[in-house]
Scaffold this motif. Structure first.
Motif, PDB file in Angstrom:
ATOM      1  N   MET A  61       0.832  -1.208   0.000  1.00 44.68           N
ATOM      2  CA  MET A  61       0.000   0.000   0.000  1.00 44.68           C
ATOM      3  C   MET A  61       0.868   1.260   0.000  1.00 44.68           C
ATOM      4  O   MET A  61       0.542   2.248  -0.667  1.00 44.68           O
ATOM      5  N   LEU A  62       1.987   1.231   0.724  1.00 41.02           N
ATOM      6  CA  LEU A  62       2.898   2.382   0.738  1.00 41.02           C
ATOM      7  C   LEU A  62       3.485   2.634  -0.651  1.00 41.02           C
ATOM      8  O   LEU A  62       3.576   3.777  -1.098  1.00 41.02           O
ATOM      9  N   ARG A  63       3.882   1.557  -1.330  1.00 46.86           N
ATOM     10  CA  ARG A  63       4.434   1.730  -2.684  1.00 46.86           C
ATOM     11  C   ARG A  63       3.405   2.392  -3.594  1.00 46.86           C
ATOM     12  O   ARG A  63       3.726   3.287  -4.376  1.00 46.86           O
ATOM     13  N   LEU A  64       2.156   1.933  -3.502  1.00 43.89           N
ATOM     14  CA  LEU A  64       1.091   2.493  -4.337  1.00 43.89           C
ATOM     15  C   LEU A  64       0.837   3.962  -3.996  1.00 43.89           C
ATOM     16  O   LEU A  64       0.595   4.787  -4.874  1.00 43.89           O
ATOM     17  N   ALA A  65       0.914   4.298  -2.715  1.00 41.37           N
ATOM     18  CA  ALA A  65       0.565   5.651  -2.271  1.00 41.37           C
ATOM     19  C   ALA A  65       1.617   6.688  -2.650  1.00 41.37           C
ATOM     20  O   ALA A  65       1.294   7.850  -2.907  1.00 41.37           O
ATOM     21  N   PHE A  66       2.892   6.269  -2.691  1.00 43.41           N
ATOM     22  CA  PHE A  66       3.970   7.247  -2.843  1.00 43.41           C
ATOM     23  C   PHE A  66       4.688   7.176  -4.182  1.00 43.41           C
ATOM     24  O   PHE A  66       5.639   7.917  -4.416  1.00 43.41           O
ATOM     25  N   GLU A  67       4.213   6.306  -5.088  1.00 46.91           N
ATOM     26  CA  GLU A  67       4.965   6.114  -6.335  1.00 46.91           C
ATOM     27  C   GLU A  67       4.942   7.351  -7.238  1.00 46.91           C
ATOM     28  O   GLU A  67       5.776   7.481  -8.137  1.00 46.91           O
ATOM     29  N   GLY A 197     -14.046   8.118  -0.079  1.00 39.29           N
ATOM     30  CA  GLY A 197     -13.738   9.228  -0.980  1.00 39.29           C
ATOM     31  C   GLY A 197     -12.255   9.438  -1.184  1.00 39.29           C
ATOM     32  O   GLY A 197     -11.526   8.524  -1.542  1.00 39.29           O
ATOM     33  N   THR A 198     -11.816  10.671  -0.917  1.00 42.49           N
ATOM     34  CA  THR A 198     -10.408  11.023  -1.151  1.00 42.49           C
ATOM     35  C   THR A 198      -9.545  10.826   0.092  1.00 42.49           C
ATOM     36  O   THR A 198      -8.398  11.265   0.119  1.00 42.49           O
ATOM     37  N   LEU A 199     -10.081  10.180   1.114  1.00 41.13           N
ATOM     38  CA  LEU A 199      -9.297   9.969   2.340  1.00 41.13           C
ATOM     39  C   LEU A 199      -8.130   9.018   2.109  1.00 41.13           C
ATOM     40  O   LEU A 199      -7.141   9.034   2.846  1.00 41.13           O
ATOM     41  N   ILE A 200      -8.266   8.160   1.099  1.00 41.06           N
ATOM     42  CA  ILE A 200      -7.223   7.185   0.763  1.00 41.06           C
ATOM     43  C   ILE A 200      -6.886   7.371  -0.712  1.00 41.06           C
ATOM     44  O   ILE A 200      -7.797   7.540  -1.525  1.00 41.06           O
ATOM     45  N   PRO A 201      -5.588   7.316  -1.088  1.00 44.05           N
ATOM     46  CA  PRO A 201      -5.254   7.347  -2.514  1.00 44.05           C
ATOM     47  C   PRO A 201      -5.993   6.235  -3.257  1.00 44.05           C
ATOM     48  O   PRO A 201      -6.144   5.129  -2.735  1.00 44.05           O
ATOM     49  N   SER A 202      -6.470   6.521  -4.463  1.00 40.91           N
ATOM     50  CA  SER A 202      -7.352   5.582  -5.162  1.00 40.91           C
ATOM     51  C   SER A 202      -6.689   4.226  -5.400  1.00 40.91           C
ATOM     52  O   SER A 202      -7.338   3.179  -5.294  1.00 40.91           O
ATOM     53  N   ILE A 208      -7.060  -2.357  -1.211  1.00 44.53           N
ATOM     54  CA  ILE A 208      -7.802  -2.752  -0.004  1.00 44.53           C
ATOM     55  C   ILE A 208      -9.057  -3.535  -0.385  1.00 44.53           C
ATOM     56  O   ILE A 208      -9.370  -4.575   0.219  1.00 44.53           O
ATOM     57  N   GLN A 209      -9.765  -3.049  -1.414  1.00 46.42           N
ATOM     58  CA  GLN A 209     -11.004  -3.720  -1.813  1.00 46.42           C
ATOM     59  C   GLN A 209     -10.720  -5.077  -2.458  1.00 46.42           C
ATOM     60  O   GLN A 209     -11.430  -6.054  -2.205  1.00 46.42           O
ATOM     61  N   GLN A 210      -9.666  -5.154  -3.274  1.00 52.11           N
ATOM     62  CA  GLN A 210      -9.325  -6.436  -3.916  1.00 52.11           C
ATOM     63  C   GLN A 210      -8.965  -7.494  -2.877  1.00 52.11           C
ATOM     64  O   GLN A 210      -9.234  -8.672  -3.080  1.00 52.11           O
ATOM     65  N   HIS A 211      -8.335  -7.059  -1.784  1.00 51.54           N
ATOM     66  CA  HIS A 211      -7.859  -8.013  -0.773  1.00 51.54           C
ATOM     67  C   HIS A 211      -8.768  -8.074   0.453  1.00 51.54           C
ATOM     68  O   HIS A 211      -8.429  -8.726   1.447  1.00 51.54           O
ATOM     69  N   HIS A 212      -9.918  -7.394   0.358  1.00 52.29           N
ATOM     70  CA  HIS A 212     -10.931  -7.442   1.432  1.00 52.29           C
ATOM     71  C   HIS A 212     -10.324  -7.124   2.805  1.00 52.29           C
ATOM     72  O   HIS A 212     -10.628  -7.787   3.803  1.00 52.29           O
ATOM     73  N   LEU A 213      -9.469  -6.098   2.832  1.00 60.90           N
ATOM     74  CA  LEU A 213      -8.837  -5.710   4.102  1.00 60.90           C
ATOM     75  C   LEU A 213      -9.811  -4.896   4.950  1.00 60.90           C
ATOM     76  O   LEU A 213     -10.717  -4.244   4.431  1.00 60.90           O
TER      77      LEU A 213
END
Length: 216
Positions: A61-67, A197-202, A208-213
């Motif tokens: 998730m960090l990699r996705l958020a900061f890439e 909404g925009t609280l989390i990077p898309s 999160i949704q794919q992995h049902h976290l």
């Protein structure tokens, strides 16, 4: 740019990483123009309850958020691999040993963390290894800080140029980080299938949704 490297360091549970973390990093990347952004996901944070997502999931998730950032981003796993409780002082000592005595190390926090900085292990010694750079939310009241923290910060107050030029020892307060997000609120919304909404990077939300976290 000075001869010294500047490493901006952002630690946290990142359970999950959210837009507030990204905004904090973006603010100081713009302010300090660091040579590297070092992200430090916590292993076993002693002041917080157990983590919901495992280490590998939080790192992804960090990699996705900061890439998207225009600065080299390094995900540092030292706290994840350290046994027992994780203390910032130990992490900064290790970072200083790795970076050498000349590098500027800027440890980034939200100003709300200053409210309990005096409860951190050896908190005054953090300045022996790094600068502390805090970003305040709108309406944050500096007079609400514990007196010893307020005094330490005012004595050490620096600006971006001084933080870049010196290796450690300064406190930098950046105003107006217009983001007020809590991971606890986000986990609650995800658990109840409420929109975030925009609280989390898309890209992070997709993961999160794919992995049902955070579902239970």
């Amino acid at each position: 740019m000075g001869v010294n490297r500047c490493i901006a360091v952002l630690g946290g549970s990142f359970d999950p990483v959210h837009s507030g973390h990204v905004a904090l990093a973006e603010l100081f990347v713009a302010l300090l123009a660091p040579d590297e952004l070092r992200i430090l996901p916590a292993g076993n944070p002693w002041q917080k309850p157990p983590l919901k997502a495992d280490a590998a999931q939080r790192i992804t998730m960090l990699r996705l958020a900061f890439e998207h950032l225009e600065v080299p981003v390094v995900i540092d796993e030292q706290e994840i691999h350290r046994q027992g409780a994780t203390y910032t002082i130990d992490t900064l000592k290790a970072l200083r040993a790795e970076a050498g005595p000349q590098a500027s190390i800027a440890f980034l926090i939200g100003a709300d963390q200053l409210l309990h900085l005096h409860t951190w292990k050896q908190w005054r010694q953090l300045f022996d290894h790094a600068h502390l750079c805090a970003a305040s939310r709108p309406g944050f009241d500096m007079t609400a800080l514990p007196p010893e923290v307020a005094q330490e910060f005012s004595q050490r107050r620096g600006d971006a140029a001084r933080v870049r030029a010196a290796a450690h020892g300064l406190g930098l307060l950046a105003g107006n980080l217009a983001v007020d997000i809590s991971a606890t609120q986000i986990r609650q919304a995800l658990r109840n299938d409420q929109p975030v909404g925009t609280l989390i990077p898309s890209a992070v939300l997709d993961y999160i949704q794919q992995h049902h976290l955070y579902k239970n």
